[in-house]
Scaffold this active site. Sequence first.
Site, short mmCIF file in Angstrom:
data_model
loop_
_atom_site.label_atom_id
_atom_site.label_comp_id
_atom_site.label_asym_id
_atom_site.label_seq_id
_atom_site.Cartn_x
_atom_site.Cartn_y
_atom_site.Cartn_z
N ASP A 14 54.19 33.94 30.89
CA ASP A 14 55.59 33.95 31.02
C ASP A 14 56.06 34.56 32.38
O ASP A 14 55.63 35.33 33.23
CB ASP A 14 56.01 35.37 30.00
CG ASP A 14 57.30 35.79 29.90
OD1 ASP A 14 57.75 36.28 28.77
OD2 ASP A 14 58.09 35.33 30.76
N ASN A 28 71.97 27.22 35.01
CA ASN A 28 72.75 26.22 34.53
C ASN A 28 74.11 26.11 35.92
O ASN A 28 73.97 27.32 36.41
CB ASN A 28 73.63 26.07 33.36
CG ASN A 28 74.13 27.40 33.04
OD1 ASN A 28 74.84 27.75 33.47
ND2 ASN A 28 73.62 28.06 32.05
N GLY A 36 66.22 29.92 26.94
CA GLY A 36 65.01 29.54 27.54
C GLY A 36 64.61 30.54 28.73
O GLY A 36 64.71 31.65 28.71
N VAL A 37 64.17 29.88 29.88
CA VAL A 37 63.69 30.70 31.14
C VAL A 37 64.89 31.71 31.58
O VAL A 37 64.85 32.94 31.68
CB VAL A 37 63.38 29.93 32.29
CG1 VAL A 37 63.35 30.63 33.53
CG2 VAL A 37 62.16 29.18 32.09
N ASP A 38 66.12 31.22 31.62
CA ASP A 38 67.39 31.80 31.94
C ASP A 38 67.45 32.92 30.85
O ASP A 38 67.80 34.04 31.62
CB ASP A 38 68.63 30.72 31.89
CG ASP A 38 69.76 31.19 32.70
OD1 ASP A 38 70.79 30.45 32.58
OD2 ASP A 38 69.52 32.00 33.36
N SER A 121 63.82 21.95 34.40
CA SER A 121 64.57 20.91 33.51
C SER A 121 63.73 20.19 32.50
O SER A 121 64.32 19.27 31.61
CB SER A 121 64.82 19.79 34.62
OG SER A 121 66.21 19.89 35.29
N TYR A 125 66.78 20.67 29.23
CA TYR A 125 67.51 19.58 30.04
C TYR A 125 66.75 18.39 29.71
O TYR A 125 66.89 17.22 30.35
CB TYR A 125 67.56 20.01 31.73
CG TYR A 125 68.73 20.65 31.79
CD1 TYR A 125 69.34 21.30 30.77
CD2 TYR A 125 68.93 20.94 32.98
CE1 TYR A 125 70.73 21.99 31.14
CE2 TYR A 125 70.12 22.02 33.51
CZ TYR A 125 71.02 22.21 32.29
OH TYR A 125 71.88 23.34 32.77
N1 APR Z 1 58.47 31.72 31.33
C1 APR Z 1 58.09 30.44 31.69
N2 APR Z 1 58.63 29.43 31.28
C2 APR Z 1 59.12 29.29 30.20
C3 APR Z 1 59.79 30.41 29.60
C4 APR Z 1 59.36 31.78 30.08
N3 APR Z 1 59.65 33.18 29.81
N4 APR Z 1 60.70 30.32 28.52
C5 APR Z 1 60.67 28.86 28.75
N5 APR Z 1 59.83 28.25 29.38
C6 APR Z 1 59.76 26.89 29.89
C7 APR Z 1 60.29 25.89 28.65
O1 APR Z 1 59.05 25.82 27.73
C8 APR Z 1 60.05 24.80 29.64
O2 APR Z 1 58.91 23.96 29.87
O3 APR Z 1 60.47 26.52 30.97
C9 APR Z 1 60.71 25.10 30.80
C10 APR Z 1 62.28 24.83 31.27
O4 APR Z 1 62.78 25.23 30.02
P1 APR Z 1 64.53 25.76 29.97
O5 APR Z 1 64.40 27.27 29.97
O6 APR Z 1 64.94 25.16 28.78
O7 APR Z 1 65.17 25.17 31.33
P2 APR Z 1 65.71 23.67 31.52
O8 APR Z 1 65.10 22.68 30.74
O9 APR Z 1 65.85 23.46 32.93
O10 APR Z 1 67.13 23.74 30.82
C11 APR Z 1 68.25 24.88 31.51
O11 APR Z 1 68.69 25.64 29.36
O12 APR Z 1 68.82 27.96 29.24
C12 APR Z 1 69.52 27.01 29.56
O13 APR Z 1 71.14 28.12 31.06
C13 APR Z 1 69.94 27.20 30.88
O14 APR Z 1 71.73 25.54 30.62
C14 APR Z 1 70.59 25.84 31.53
C15 APR Z 1 69.21 25.12 30.74
#
Ligand code: APR
Length: 176
Positions: A14, A28, A36-38, A121, A125
């Site tokens: 994590d 974003n 997600g990560v955000d 992404s 994304y």
């Molecule tokens: N730690 C590590 N990796 C994570 C975590 C975490 N806590 N949560 C999710 N992930 C992984 C997901 O499994 C994926 O492989 O991070 C990767 C990126 O996923 P997203 O968070 O959906 O990011 P992204 O694909 O770049 O999309 C960004 O999603 O949350 C919104 O505001 C954000 O609009 C933006 C979009």
Amino acid sequence: MPKIAEKVTVIIGDIVVQTVDAIVNAANNSLLGGEGVDGAIHRAAGNELLEECRKLGGCPTGEARITKGYNLPAKWVIHTVGPIWRGGMYREDEMLYRAYQSSLELAQKYDIRSIAFPAISTGAYGYPIEKAAGIAVRSVLDFLRETDKINNVIMVCYNQTAFHTYSEALLQYSRQ
Ligand code: APR
């Protein structure tokens, strides 16, 4: 394995608990949070992170912005915006490469020595994970060849598939 690639490790975990100088947020363009990560980073950092993000006025795709880490173990959060996958005809590869470069440029500017990236992404994304992994590793290794200030880059994968894919990509690119 050449010295450069030894500075890069791939783990399953994590990103919010990583004890590095900076963690990278997959944000974003608004920088006002998401899922997600955000979502995880904003929840762990606390409301002050959103307050600081509000003052940044957003971030174009491929660029990065920096804030404090607040309640996170990491001192800094580098927010970058990866491209939304639209089939590969809209410079997505270039934008994803730039997102890693912009994050590392900011890290270097702030004397950050250790930095953790998520798989930018590849979630909401929709970027094909093999392509994204190759671009991520290539961008990080290209940057590390130019500077010795950053000595620890961690690619934090959230599941086994991502871990395998990013590990394979690192192995492949570090042979070149
Ligand atoms: N730690 C590590 N990796 C994570 C975590 C975490 N806590 N949560 C999710 N992930 C992984 C997901 O499994 C994926 O492989 O991070 C990767 C990126 O996923 P997203 O968070 O959906 O990011 P992204 O694909 O770049 O999309 C960004 O999603 O949350 C919104 O505001 C954000 O609009 C933006 C979009």
